[in-house]
Scaffold this motif. Sequence first.
Motif, mmCIF file in Angstrom:
data_model
loop_
_atom_site.group_PDB
_atom_site.id
_atom_site.type_symbol
_atom_site.label_atom_id
_atom_site.label_comp_id
_atom_site.label_asym_id
_atom_site.label_seq_id
_atom_site.Cartn_x
_atom_site.Cartn_y
_atom_site.Cartn_z
ATOM 1 N N PHE A 2 14.059 27.720 -30.400
ATOM 2 C CA PHE A 2 13.409 28.630 -30.342
ATOM 3 C C PHE A 2 12.050 28.427 -29.371
ATOM 4 O O PHE A 2 11.947 29.317 -28.566
ATOM 5 N N HIS A 3 11.556 27.315 -29.273
ATOM 6 C CA HIS A 3 10.356 26.993 -28.445
ATOM 7 C C HIS A 3 10.958 27.109 -27.217
ATOM 8 O O HIS A 3 10.172 27.454 -26.054
ATOM 9 N N LEU A 4 12.072 26.675 -26.711
ATOM 10 C CA LEU A 4 12.530 26.729 -25.229
ATOM 11 C C LEU A 4 12.597 28.238 -24.697
ATOM 12 O O LEU A 4 12.352 28.736 -23.737
ATOM 13 N N ARG A 5 13.170 29.090 -25.813
ATOM 14 C CA ARG A 5 13.281 30.444 -25.576
ATOM 15 C C ARG A 5 12.256 31.257 -25.286
ATOM 16 O O ARG A 5 12.070 32.114 -24.329
ATOM 17 N N TYR A 6 11.176 30.740 -25.984
ATOM 18 C CA TYR A 6 9.736 31.333 -25.800
ATOM 19 C C TYR A 6 9.133 30.797 -24.493
ATOM 20 O O TYR A 6 8.607 31.794 -23.711
ATOM 21 N N ALA A 11 7.801 32.102 -18.842
ATOM 22 C CA ALA A 11 7.884 31.592 -17.435
ATOM 23 C C ALA A 11 8.675 32.786 -16.747
ATOM 24 O O ALA A 11 8.228 32.898 -15.426
ATOM 25 N N GLU A 12 9.625 33.332 -17.077
ATOM 26 C CA GLU A 12 10.207 34.371 -16.377
ATOM 27 C C GLU A 12 9.499 35.748 -15.991
ATOM 28 O O GLU A 12 9.618 36.088 -14.992
ATOM 29 N N ASN A 13 8.615 35.892 -16.980
ATOM 30 C CA ASN A 13 7.627 37.023 -16.931
ATOM 31 C C ASN A 13 6.302 36.872 -16.273
ATOM 32 O O ASN A 13 5.796 37.773 -16.098
ATOM 33 N N LEU A 14 5.946 35.434 -16.639
ATOM 34 C CA LEU A 14 4.648 35.027 -16.098
ATOM 35 C C LEU A 14 3.537 35.989 -16.748
ATOM 36 O O LEU A 14 2.500 36.355 -15.974
ATOM 37 N N SER A 15 3.962 36.388 -17.865
ATOM 38 C CA SER A 15 3.194 37.022 -18.939
ATOM 39 C C SER A 15 3.404 36.862 -20.484
ATOM 40 O O SER A 15 4.459 36.972 -20.796
ATOM 41 N N PHE A 16 2.279 36.295 -21.052
ATOM 42 C CA PHE A 16 2.654 36.411 -22.545
ATOM 43 C C PHE A 16 2.898 37.455 -23.282
ATOM 44 O O PHE A 16 3.674 37.685 -24.195
ATOM 45 N N SER A 17 2.217 38.612 -22.842
ATOM 46 C CA SER A 17 2.211 39.827 -23.493
ATOM 47 C C SER A 17 3.606 40.519 -23.324
ATOM 48 O O SER A 17 4.070 41.074 -24.288
ATOM 49 N N SER A 50 -7.395 34.670 -18.045
ATOM 50 C CA SER A 50 -7.595 35.907 -18.403
ATOM 51 C C SER A 50 -6.293 37.053 -17.932
ATOM 52 O O SER A 50 -6.128 37.872 -18.793
ATOM 53 N N HIS A 51 -5.999 36.894 -16.770
ATOM 54 C CA HIS A 51 -5.200 37.708 -16.189
ATOM 55 C C HIS A 51 -3.915 37.085 -15.555
ATOM 56 O O HIS A 51 -3.045 38.068 -15.116
ATOM 57 N N HIS A 52 -3.902 35.898 -15.324
ATOM 58 C CA HIS A 52 -2.598 35.493 -14.805
ATOM 59 C C HIS A 52 -2.068 34.253 -15.662
ATOM 60 O O HIS A 52 -2.525 33.460 -16.213
ATOM 61 N N VAL A 53 -0.808 34.146 -15.491
ATOM 62 C CA VAL A 53 -0.175 32.929 -15.934
ATOM 63 C C VAL A 53 0.710 32.137 -14.786
ATOM 64 O O VAL A 53 1.059 32.952 -14.030
ATOM 65 N N GLN A 54 0.727 30.837 -14.912
ATOM 66 C CA GLN A 54 1.341 30.189 -13.645
ATOM 67 C C GLN A 54 2.201 29.014 -14.307
ATOM 68 O O GLN A 54 1.577 28.354 -15.014
#
Length: 101
Positions: A2-6, A11-17, A50-54
Amino acid sequence: MFHLRYFVAVAENLSFSTAARQLHMATSVLSQRVRDLERNLGAVLLEQDSHHVQLTNAGTALLPIAKDVLGRFDDSRNSSARRPARSAPTSTSASRPACIR
């Protein structure tokens, strides 16, 4: 697994939300699971403000491996689900008790 899926979803969305919505879970829980994976691997996989995931270098390296592992896992689960169930062994009359023959 599950952790890998998460991790892959974030990573694919570059967004936690966005990933949390896709996974039907709270963003805070998803973030904690990714942190758990990072702690287990001893590497930071994602950088966020607060706005980006890399993806970090470690995250970039892990992503194709994680996708491959998950694909293989899903394939093995799907192929085992498609296998016909084994039937119970049939008994011969020789092995039946005399009162049933």
